[in-house]
Motif scaffolding. Structure first.
Motif, PDB file in Angstrom:
ATOM      1  N   VAL A 105       0.683  -1.196   0.016  1.00 47.77           N
ATOM      2  CA  VAL A 105      -0.064   0.041   0.018  1.00 47.77           C
ATOM      3  C   VAL A 105       0.841   1.165   0.010  1.00 47.77           C
ATOM      4  O   VAL A 105       1.983   1.341   0.762  1.00 47.77           O
ATOM      5  CB  VAL A 105      -0.875  -0.066   1.358  1.00 47.77           C
ATOM      6  N   GLY A 106       0.709   2.257  -0.887  1.00 46.75           N
ATOM      7  CA  GLY A 106       1.500   3.471  -1.099  1.00 46.75           C
ATOM      8  C   GLY A 106       2.070   3.441  -2.088  1.00 46.75           C
ATOM      9  O   GLY A 106       2.935   4.668  -2.491  1.00 46.75           O
ATOM     10  N   LYS A 153       3.605   2.775  -6.108  1.00 42.79           N
ATOM     11  CA  LYS A 153       2.781   3.425  -7.304  1.00 42.79           C
ATOM     12  C   LYS A 153       2.946   2.142  -8.325  1.00 42.79           C
ATOM     13  O   LYS A 153       4.131   1.421  -8.423  1.00 42.79           O
ATOM     14  CB  LYS A 153       3.593   4.633  -7.982  1.00 42.79           C
ATOM     15  N   ARG A 169      -0.268   5.348 -10.480  1.00 40.10           N
ATOM     16  CA  ARG A 169      -1.435   5.255  -9.666  1.00 40.10           C
ATOM     17  C   ARG A 169      -0.989   4.581  -8.108  1.00 40.10           C
ATOM     18  O   ARG A 169      -0.129   3.515  -8.398  1.00 40.10           O
ATOM     19  CB  ARG A 169      -2.645   4.433 -10.123  1.00 40.10           C
ATOM     20  N   GLU A 170      -1.314   5.071  -7.038  1.00 41.47           N
ATOM     21  CA  GLU A 170      -0.970   4.586  -5.730  1.00 41.47           C
ATOM     22  C   GLU A 170      -1.563   3.442  -5.565  1.00 41.47           C
ATOM     23  O   GLU A 170      -3.029   3.536  -5.466  1.00 41.47           O
ATOM     24  CB  GLU A 170      -1.076   5.766  -4.736  1.00 41.47           C
ATOM     25  N   LEU A 171      -1.073   2.208  -5.114  1.00 46.43           N
ATOM     26  CA  LEU A 171      -1.691   1.098  -4.513  1.00 46.43           C
ATOM     27  C   LEU A 171      -2.503   1.479  -3.341  1.00 46.43           C
ATOM     28  O   LEU A 171      -1.829   2.069  -2.172  1.00 46.43           O
ATOM     29  CB  LEU A 171      -0.832   0.072  -4.308  1.00 46.43           C
ATOM     30  N   GLU A 172      -3.760   1.064  -3.126  1.00 51.08           N
ATOM     31  CA  GLU A 172      -4.469   1.208  -1.770  1.00 51.08           C
ATOM     32  C   GLU A 172      -4.687   0.100  -1.064  1.00 51.08           C
ATOM     33  O   GLU A 172      -4.737   0.272   0.133  1.00 51.08           O
ATOM     34  CB  GLU A 172      -5.731   2.007  -2.194  1.00 51.08           C
ATOM     35  N   THR A 173      -4.796  -1.002  -1.512  1.00 49.34           N
ATOM     36  CA  THR A 173      -5.140  -2.186  -0.860  1.00 49.34           C
ATOM     37  C   THR A 173      -4.261  -3.547  -0.958  1.00 49.34           C
ATOM     38  O   THR A 173      -4.340  -4.455  -0.458  1.00 49.34           O
ATOM     39  CB  THR A 173      -6.434  -2.715  -1.008  1.00 49.34           C
ATOM     40  N   THR A 174      -3.240  -3.357  -1.802  1.00 51.69           N
ATOM     41  CA  THR A 174      -2.412  -4.538  -2.379  1.00 51.69           C
ATOM     42  C   THR A 174      -1.589  -4.920  -1.119  1.00 51.69           C
ATOM     43  O   THR A 174      -0.642  -4.361  -0.582  1.00 51.69           O
ATOM     44  CB  THR A 174      -1.494  -3.999  -3.466  1.00 51.69           C
TER      45      THR A 174
END
Length: 254
Positions: free
Chosen positions: A183-184, A186, A191-196
């Motif tokens: 998370v955080g 790119k 695009r910034e990862l939100e849940t990975t």
């Protein structure tokens, strides 16, 4: 970028009270191998259970009324069903030839992880009593012997919801976080990862199972070498708990 998988072919059949640490050390020496910084040692759980004397004589089991009823639904030996129930916190689902349970460790899997393969006739091997502790002790021994920072993952073979076939799965780890939270970061498009979150320990267990096999391969220990984020995930106090989904978020049990 590449990784290397090395199977230890000099592991003998293991009996109760055998020293797994010494067995792995001797296998490395016989294959003229040493351990390197960042190596991850993957060990089949049956090896641990055998050495720790964690096996059950099926013929000595007296099935309960519950086991007999469940056995009718899943078409299994009532004695084996009784062992499965004894090793579980709860039954999640019963189907033909399987019982999905939550084990006493918190794993949701078929048949409480009870294994009859690669064990002597009439014996069943449950999941090790405290696999994280076993992984920790093996890692500390090997790090002291070889003077390198490594990780140890104990593996099992389990099925998955909505997928056919079994796959190598981590049931314990030491020396590395089993979950890689990204998370955080790119992606390729900024695009910034939100849940990975990546189940790295499971990915390694699956890779190792390609060499371990499921029948007579006789390779219960595999080294993964060259994992690029070993230092980023290094954690001497790690365990498997972060991979266990809390029950309130487990949509398959609702």
């Amino acid at each position: 970028m590449s990784i290397e998988l090395i199977g230890l072919t000099e592991i003998p059949l293991v009996n109760q009270n055998d020293d797994i640490c010494e067995i792995i050390k001797n296998a490395l020496i016989k294959q003229d191998l040493s351990l390197k910084h960042g190596d991850v040692i993957l060990i089949a759980e049956t090896l641990i259970s055998k050495a720790e004397g964690n096996f059950i004589n099926i013929d000595e089991i007296i099935p309960s009324d519950e086991a007999i009823e469940v056995a009718k639904k899943c078409m299994k030996d009532p004695k084996l069903v009784e062992i499965i129930l004894q090793q579980s916190n709860e039954i999640v689902e019963v189907g033909p030839y399987f019982i999905v349970t939550e084990t006493k460790h918190g794993f949701v899997c078929a048949n409480s992880g009870i294994d009859e393969s690669n064990a002597a006739d009439g014996l069943a091997t449950p999941i090790p009593v405290n696999p994280d502790k076993s992984a920790f002790e093996i890692r500390e021994f090997l790090e002291n012997e070889f003077g390198e920072e490594i990780a140890v993952i104990i593996t099992d073979t389990q099925g998955r919801a909505f997928r056919v076939g079994a796959i190598g799965t981590a049931i314990a780890c030491s020396g590395i976080d089993p979950l890689w939270v990204r998370v955080g970061e790119k992606d390729l498009y900024g695009r910034e990862l939100e849940t990975t979150e990546i189940a790295t320990a499971d990915e390694m267990a699956a890779a190792a199972s390609l060499i371990m096999g499921q029948t007579d391969e006789g390779i219960p220990v595999v080294i993964i070498r060259g994992f690029s984020n070993f230092d980023g995930l290094r954690n001497k106090n790690s365990d498997i708990k972060s991979l266990l989904r809390p029950k309130e978020f487990d949509v398959f049990r609702k």
